[in-house]
Structures are given as structure tokens and as C-alpha cells.
Design an enzyme around this catalytic site. Structure first.
Site, PDB file in Angstrom:
ATOM      1  CG  ASP A 105      -0.174  -0.230   2.616  1.00  0.00           C
ATOM      2  OD1 ASP A 105       0.950  -0.388   2.614  1.00  0.00           O
ATOM      3  OD2 ASP A 105      -0.769   0.193   3.613  1.00  0.00           O
ATOM      4  CD  GLU A 106       3.915   2.737   3.596  1.00  0.00           C
ATOM      5  OE1 GLU A 106       4.036   3.792   4.232  1.00  0.00           O
ATOM      6  OE2 GLU A 106       4.415   1.678   3.834  1.00  0.00           O
TER       7      GLU A 106
END
Length: 415
Positions: A105-106
Site C-alpha cells: 500500500d506504499e
């Protein structure tokens, strides 16, 4: 030289956001990701509504439900989250070809040279991702990766617009007043070391001369701490020369696989060997998929008596490089039996090291290794097409086998 512009873009409560995006009826509901049938299971993610009730990541499902009886707990779908993450990567790549995934998610983006302002570009990317996936992103902006990550975690996540620029020229007023545990890569243990040294804020480290900080670290942690001292001093000072790498693959040096176990079920050698054979099969399959053989095999375990834990790891060199499961098993199983104390096992791992390409194979007079490779690669093709559970060893059907369960999971979570 032109100053770089680096983004770290984080998907808010990513797993929960993906689930809520597909369930409009849950928009206003507190949602968490975990196993709804296991009160002792762990919460993997919680949406902002759930966090408002005090639900936190990594707490037990039962604890979360006690705080929020209306909590909707959804079983994770890891394959779907990976698919959405890759789609978001493709969105980022429509803005720049320099995208480096940091986690599911990054992602880091190098957007140096874009004509619009960094803040305007960040807002444009936010809206594109939101409209395409339903995931709200927070964006940290700076001149390097460490500061961009710091900007996201400590500032962008805490403001409604979700965008924050952290410039090196203003660290004294923005970064340095933060408590030292908020510094990138500082663990609880390192925080305690810093507090014993009288360093409670990030600025306390940054204001020291580098050699002075080294000397303090040596007094606290010993002579071996020089590399750590330089690393943390640079982070506190906002220094990070590492580029955004579009490809994160490095030269492969080892292929390994491990499994956490319920120690109460694995106190007998026969049961442990079932899992070892499954791990060996997976390691050899991964090696063949990547085109490697290995000359060194390793096996290790964590043992427990219920109150204490200890472990061991041992390796041995094979006569010839291999990625055949039966050749690995012939070395791994006796190696484990020789060094196992007989206590219940809570974790096992197997690895294949000293890798070489598998385009050249040593033949022997007594075994048809070429035939063995053809057989195992045929099994690989079936498993790749129909799933890992399409063909299993008969021992995996025993109660001690974990391969069937693992076939339904990614990273220990259900697909």
C-alpha cells in the site's frame, strides 16, 4: 543540479478501503479485516470509522469487537488486494516511469521535472486513484525518499487533504520537534537506547556533530554501533542519497520458505517431517521457476517447552547443485533429525543457497536426473495452471500437513 521531487503515496487503511469500495452498503460502517470466526485472530486493517471506536491494527478480533460491537469483520482476500495494488502502480506509471513499490500500500514516485507544482500533481493523483479504486491516498512530498516517507507518516496522514511537503530547509521547525520514536526505522528498543542517552527528540540527534553522536552510541551500544550511528544521524538530518528504483529486484542469493506452527501439534518427528517435505517441495519449485539450482541446503527450527523458546539452523553442502525435491530431502531430513532436541517445534524453515543457473546440469551414472527434472517440471506446470493443491504428496493429506491450507493463502492470509 535540479532538486528532486519525491512522493511517498500511501493507501489509507488499504485492505479495508478496498473492501468498502466494493460494498457501498458498508460506507458508513466500522470495518476491519481479519478472520471473523476467530476471536483470537489478528486485525490486519481497520477503516477510519472503526479506528474512531479505538480499533487498532494487530489487536485481537475479540478485543476489537469489545470496543465496537457493530464492527464488521471481513475475511482478507490477499490476491484481490495485490491486484488492486498493481492497478494503482499502473496509475502512478501514467505520471512517471520512476515508481518503486515499498509495500502493498506504499509506493515511491520520482516526479522531478513535472511542469505542475508538486502539491497540484499530488492532488491529481489522489483523485485519479480514488475515482478508479475507491482508495484514498495520502502523499508525502520531499527531496528524498526518507523525508517523503516521514512526511507521509507524520504529517500527511494527520491532515484532511492528505498532502504534506517536508522540505530540508525547514526541518528544524517540522521534523526535529517530533519525539524520537517517530523517526524512520526507529524501533521500541532503539527508542529506549536514545532515551538513556538523553535524546528524546529527533532534533537532539540532528544537532549533534556526527562524530559526537558516534561516540555516544559507542558508549551505549558498543564499538559495533558506528554504522547504526551514521545511519540514524543521516535520517535525523534528512539525508538520503538512494534513488527511486523502478525495479526492486536484486540478484537472487537464496531461496527459502518457512512456516509458523502450533507447537502443541508438532512434537513428533514424523509430523515435523511432513511439513519439512512440503517446505522442500516449495523451495525446489521456486528455484526451478526462477531457473536456479543450489549447492547448499539449510534447515532450521524454533523449539519451545511452553515457557522458553530456542532454535537452531544448520546447513550442508550437496555433492552437486540441485533443485530436485528428493535430492534436497535426502540432505535436509537427516540434518534436522541430527540437531533437533526433541522439543515441540513452533517454526520451521528450509533454504537453498549458493545458487547457480540450471541451464547446465551434472549427469550421473546411477540416476537419470534429466528424467527427474522433466517429471518435476511437469508437476510445476500442473500446479501453476490449477493451483498448488492440484498435486500434493500423499503425506500432505495427513493431519500434520499444511500444504492444502497454504495453497489457499498468500503471505499466511487467505487469497
Amino acid at each position: 543540479m535540479r532538486e528532486k521531487t519525491i512522493f511517498l503515496i500511501d493507501g489509507q487503511s488499504f485492505y479495508a478501503s478496498v473492501e468498502k469500495a466494493g460494498r457501498p452498503d458498508l460506507e458508513e460502517c466500522p470495518v476491519a479485516i481479519g478472520d471473523p470466526e476467530r476471536e483470537s485472530g489478528i486485525i490486519l486493517a481497520a477503516c477510519p470509522v472503526a479506528k474512531g471506536y479505538g480499533v487498532t491494527t494487530a489487536e485481537r478480533v475479540g478485543q476489537a469487537r469489545a470496543k465496537c460491537p457493530e464492527l464488521v469483520v471481513i475475511r482478507p482476500r490477499m490476491q484481490w488486494y495485490i491486484t488492486v495494488s498493481l492497478f494503482i502502480t499502473s496509475i502512478f506509471e501514467s505520471f512517471t516511469d520512476r515508481v518503486e513499490p515499498y509495500s502493498i500500500d506504499e509506493q515511491f514516485l520520482d516526479v522531478t521535472g513535472r511542469p505542475e507544482s508538486p502539491e497540484a500533481l499530488a492532488a491529481k493523483i489522489q483523485q485519479h486513484v480514488l475515482l478508479s479504486t475507491g482508495v484514498w491516498c495520502r502523499v508525502g512530498i520531499s527531496t528524498n525518499k526518507v523525508l517523503a516517507k516521514t512526511a507521509t507518516d507524520n504529517f500527511a496522514k494527520k491532515i484532511p487533504k492528505g498532502i504534506f511537503s517536508l522540505h530540508p530547509s525547514n526541518l528544524e521547525n517540522t521534523l526535529w520537534p517530533l519525539p524520537v520514536h517517530r523517526m524512520f526505522m526507529v524501533s521500541n528498543a532503539m527508542t529506549r537506547h536514545f532515551h538513556r542517552m538523553g535524546l528524546t527528540q529527533i532534533g537532539d540527534i540532528a544537532r549533534l556533530e556526527q562524530m559526537d553522536f558516534r561516540r555516544r552510541m559507542r558508549r551505549e551500544m558498543g564499538k559495533q554501533s558506528d554504522i547504526q550511528a551514521d545511519y540514524y544521524w543521516q535520517i535525523a538530518s534528512g539525508i538520503d542519497p538512494s534513488p527511486v528504483e523502478p525495479s526492486i529486484r536484486k540478484e537472487l542469493k537464496s531461496i527459502s520458505h518457512g512456516k509458523a506452527l502450533r507447537s502443541s501439534l508438532y512434537g513428533e518427528l514424523a509430523d515435523i517431517q511432513v511439513v519439512l517435505l512440503e517446505l522442500i517441495a516449495e523451495v525446489s519449485r521456486r528455484a526451478r521457476r526462477r531457473g536456479y539450482m543450489g549447492r547448499v541446503v539449510s534447515v532450521g527450527a524454533v523449539e519451545t517447552d511452553g515457557t522458553r523458546t530456542w532454535g537452531f539452523g544448520r546447513q550442508t553442502t550437496l555433492p552437486e547443485p540441485t533443485s530436485l525435491s528428493h535430492e534436497m530431502a535426502a540432505a535436509v531430513l537427516p540434518l534436522f533429525a541430527k540437531h533437533w532436541s526433541g522439543a515441540p517445534v513452533s517454526r520451521l524453515f528450509v533454504s537453498l543457497d549458493s545458487l547457480v543457473p540450471d541451464n547446465v546440469m551434472q549427469l550421473t551414472l546411477f540416476e537419470d536426473r534429466a528424467r527427474d527434472y522433466r517429471r518435476e517440471r511437469a508437476i510445476d506446470r500442473i500446479q501453476d495452471r490449477y493451483g498448488s493443491a492440484a498435486l500434493l504428496r500423499a503425506s500432505s493429506l495427513l493431519a500434520s500437513g499444511v500444504a492444502r491450507e497454504r495453497a489457499e493463502q498468500i503471505g499466511g492470509h487467505y487469497k
